[in-house]
Write an enzyme that holds these catalytic residues in place. Structure first.
Site, mmCIF file in Angstrom:
data_model
loop_
_atom_site.group_PDB
_atom_site.id
_atom_site.type_symbol
_atom_site.label_atom_id
_atom_site.label_comp_id
_atom_site.label_asym_id
_atom_site.label_seq_id
_atom_site.Cartn_x
_atom_site.Cartn_y
_atom_site.Cartn_z
ATOM 1 N N CYS A 208 0.804 -1.228 0.000
ATOM 2 C CA CYS A 208 0.000 0.000 0.000
ATOM 3 C C CYS A 208 0.837 1.277 0.000
ATOM 4 O O CYS A 208 0.316 2.365 -0.243
ATOM 5 C CB CYS A 208 -0.952 -0.004 1.182
ATOM 6 S SG CYS A 208 -2.088 -1.375 1.121
ATOM 7 N N HIS B 273 -3.635 7.098 2.689
ATOM 8 C CA HIS B 273 -3.992 5.788 2.148
ATOM 9 C C HIS B 273 -5.366 5.408 2.682
ATOM 10 O O HIS B 273 -5.672 5.641 3.852
ATOM 11 C CB HIS B 273 -2.942 4.756 2.577
ATOM 12 C CG HIS B 273 -3.314 3.365 2.207
ATOM 13 N ND1 HIS B 273 -3.704 3.027 0.941
ATOM 14 C CD2 HIS B 273 -3.384 2.219 2.943
ATOM 15 C CE1 HIS B 273 -3.987 1.734 0.900
ATOM 16 N NE2 HIS B 273 -3.804 1.225 2.102
ATOM 17 N N ASN C 49 -10.316 -0.014 -0.400
ATOM 18 C CA ASN C 49 -8.849 0.034 -0.375
ATOM 19 C C ASN C 49 -8.313 -0.537 -1.687
ATOM 20 O O ASN C 49 -8.306 -1.754 -1.887
ATOM 21 C CB ASN C 49 -8.358 -0.786 0.822
ATOM 22 C CG ASN C 49 -6.845 -0.814 0.949
ATOM 23 O OD1 ASN C 49 -6.126 -0.293 0.104
ATOM 24 N ND2 ASN C 49 -6.360 -1.439 2.006
HETATM 25 O O1 UT7 Z 1 -4.031 -1.495 3.355
HETATM 26 C C1 UT7 Z 1 -2.982 -1.571 4.229
HETATM 27 C C2 UT7 Z 1 -3.039 -2.610 5.247
HETATM 28 N N1 UT7 Z 1 -4.317 -2.950 5.781
HETATM 29 C C3 UT7 Z 1 -4.925 -2.229 6.765
HETATM 30 O O2 UT7 Z 1 -4.509 -1.178 7.141
HETATM 31 C C4 UT7 Z 1 -6.135 -2.875 7.413
HETATM 32 C C5 UT7 Z 1 -6.084 -2.737 8.901
HETATM 33 N N2 UT7 Z 1 -7.122 -3.502 9.586
HETATM 34 C C6 UT7 Z 1 -8.423 -3.169 9.543
HETATM 35 O O3 UT7 Z 1 -8.821 -2.221 8.892
HETATM 36 C C7 UT7 Z 1 -9.380 -3.967 10.405
HETATM 37 O O4 UT7 Z 1 -8.648 -4.828 11.236
HETATM 38 C C8 UT7 Z 1 -10.409 -4.807 9.575
HETATM 39 C C9 UT7 Z 1 -11.426 -3.891 8.927
HETATM 40 C C10 UT7 Z 1 -9.704 -5.632 8.517
HETATM 41 C C11 UT7 Z 1 -11.184 -5.744 10.538
HETATM 42 O O5 UT7 Z 1 -11.802 -4.964 11.559
HETATM 43 P P1 UT7 Z 1 -11.597 -5.268 13.095
HETATM 44 O O6 UT7 Z 1 -12.351 -4.252 13.827
HETATM 45 O O7 UT7 Z 1 -10.123 -5.356 13.388
HETATM 46 O O8 UT7 Z 1 -12.284 -6.664 13.239
HETATM 47 P P2 UT7 Z 1 -11.708 -8.032 13.825
HETATM 48 O O9 UT7 Z 1 -10.982 -8.754 12.762
HETATM 49 O O10 UT7 Z 1 -11.017 -7.786 15.126
HETATM 50 O O11 UT7 Z 1 -13.047 -8.792 14.157
HETATM 51 C C12 UT7 Z 1 -13.926 -8.359 15.220
HETATM 52 C C13 UT7 Z 1 -15.167 -9.213 15.229
HETATM 53 C C14 UT7 Z 1 -14.856 -10.701 15.205
HETATM 54 O O12 UT7 Z 1 -15.876 -11.347 15.910
HETATM 55 P P3 UT7 Z 1 -15.610 -11.894 17.399
HETATM 56 O O13 UT7 Z 1 -14.460 -12.832 17.296
HETATM 57 O O14 UT7 Z 1 -15.298 -10.662 18.208
HETATM 58 O O15 UT7 Z 1 -16.905 -12.550 17.757
HETATM 59 C C15 UT7 Z 1 -14.979 -11.063 13.755
HETATM 60 O O16 UT7 Z 1 -15.301 -12.417 13.547
HETATM 61 O O17 UT7 Z 1 -15.932 -8.952 14.045
HETATM 62 C C16 UT7 Z 1 -16.088 -10.160 13.297
HETATM 63 N N3 UT7 Z 1 -15.993 -9.828 11.889
HETATM 64 C C17 UT7 Z 1 -17.045 -9.532 11.113
HETATM 65 N N4 UT7 Z 1 -18.356 -9.494 11.366
HETATM 66 C C18 UT7 Z 1 -19.174 -9.153 10.367
HETATM 67 C C19 UT7 Z 1 -14.875 -9.713 11.144
HETATM 68 N N5 UT7 Z 1 -15.170 -9.367 9.880
HETATM 69 C C20 UT7 Z 1 -16.515 -9.256 9.846
HETATM 70 C C21 UT7 Z 1 -17.416 -8.907 8.820
HETATM 71 N N6 UT7 Z 1 -18.737 -8.873 9.129
HETATM 72 N N7 UT7 Z 1 -17.018 -8.605 7.564
#
Ligand code: UT7
Length: 334
Positions: A116, A256, A286
């Site tokens: 990125c 970004h 993204n």
């Molecule tokens: O581009 C350059 C590099 N990339 C980035 O900068 C991305 C950085 N990371 C992020 O933007 C975020 O981590 C994401 C958007 C990818 C994910 O968001 P998050 O708030 O970190 O979610 P998480 O992975 O910690 O998941 C939290 C909860 C989990 O459920 P439990 O275990 O707490 O019950 C996931 O299973 O949300 C759940 N979850 C979802 N639920 C509904 C994860 N993805 C989804 C989804 N829909 N799409």
């Protein structure tokens, strides 16, 4: 002798027509529009459809916009640097393909892979060729067809990515405006959190790697988020400090577009109000190397000569960086 400075003198962009919105994602995986919007700020993203279409096709469209805008013959371009994580193929470089498809037959070039942060890295490299006097017209492209490496069964990762890209023309500045400074960083130990497991020399493609879905993006979202929030904000603050810029001096932040929360945290650290922050994540998601040139393309008509602009990015690698530009022309969409 006065130092030659490189200036961006035109911008082109392209996003595919097909819109993949959150409602359609709801039919593909266990997710909701509400979750995606709250956690990322994304409503929809563009997807490049059509057999045989790759990153180069989007880059060509963006470059053609730019050439037409400047009334340039493709043969006038001396060099093309393409920042991409989704090259048309492992080799040759997508830059070569772009040159061939656009008729930039006098140009040489290559690809830059810094995930990125690739566009910032490539912009800094391209600027060197202008600053040394080696070239007078360099095109820097940032483009990705992220849908080609996305596992749409992985709801934690696939919801943030989309396809698209842009291109900028670099020429020697006439009066000292242009690319002033860059801070660039890498930390290879971060590769464990964000990478593609197979398809390289360590683990070549095999039936097994395909069955195990190892050709898709592997991302540990939370870990990446933590590094991104800190490092993107740190580097943007650092470039302001070392160029004696206050929040009042900065006209635009071009961040970004990975997650709205990361963008907001960076802007807060820089003490910038929302109206100074370019943000189109809600409609494009993204696009990896495409995000920064796509922002510049969309906002080009609002940019004025002398505007202080800070670019900031963070990505896989880890890589991150920030660039300070004093904008060189009054923008127009024409
Ligand atoms: O581009 C350059 C590099 N990339 C980035 O900068 C991305 C950085 N990371 C992020 O933007 C975020 O981590 C994401 C958007 C990818 C994910 O968001 P998050 O708030 O970190 O979610 P998480 O992975 O910690 O998941 C939290 C909860 C989990 O459920 P439990 O275990 O707490 O019950 C996931 O299973 O949300 C759940 N979850 C979802 N639920 C509904 C994860 N993805 C989804 C989804 N829909 N799409």
């Amino acid at each position: 002798m006065q130092k030659i400075r490189a200036a961006i003198t035109a911008v082109g962009g392209y996003v595919p027509e097909y819109i993949l919105n959150n409602a359609e994602l709801e039919t593909m995986m266990d997710t909701t529009d509400e979750w995606i919007q709250t956690r990322t700020g994304i409503r929809e993203r563009r997807i490049l459809k059509g057999e045989g279409k790759g990153s180069s096709d989007m880059a060509v469209a963006a470059v053609n916009v730019l050439l037409a805008k400047k009334g340039l013959d493709p043969k006038d371009i001396e060099m093309v640097i393409c920042a991409t994580t989704t090259p048309d193929m492992q080799f040759p470089a997508t830059a070569n393909v772009i040159c061939d498809k656009t008729g930039m037959t006098n140009a040489w070039g290559y690809d830059v892979n810094a995930a990125c942060s690739g566009f910032i890295f490539a912009l800094t490299i391209g600027a060197q060729f202008i600053e040394t006097g080696r070239h007078k017209r360099v095109i820097v492209v940032g483009v990705d067809k992220m849908s080609s490496i996305m596992n749409y069964e992985d709801r934690k990762t696939s919801i943030i990515f989309g396809d698209g890209g842009g291109a900028v023309l670099l020429e020697p500045s006439e009066d000292g405006d242009g690319i002033i400074d860059s801070v660039l960083r890498t930390d290879g130990s971060g590769r464990v959190h964000l990478h593609q497991k197979a398809g390289g020399s360590v683990k070549p493609a095999s039936i097994e790697t395909v069955m195990n879905k190892e050709h898709y993006v592997y991302q540990e979202g939370q870990a990446v988020f933590k590094f991104a929030v800190k490092n993107m904000a740190d580097v943007a603050a650092e470039i302001m400090e070392r160029n004696n810029l206050t929040a009042d001096d900065v006209h635009w932040l071009v961040p970004h577009q990975a997650n709205k929360r990361i963008i907001t945290a960076t802007a807060e650290r820089m003490k910038l109000p929302a109206e100074k922050v370019m943000m189109n994540i809600e409609k494009f998601g993204n696009t990896t190397n495409g995000t920064l040139p796509l922002c510049l393309w969309e906002w080009e008509d609002k940019l004025r000569k002398g505007d202080n602009i800070i670019l900031a990015a963070f990505g896989g690698g880890f890589t991150w960086g920030s660039t300070y530009i004093r904008w060189a022309y009054d923008g127009s969409k024409a």
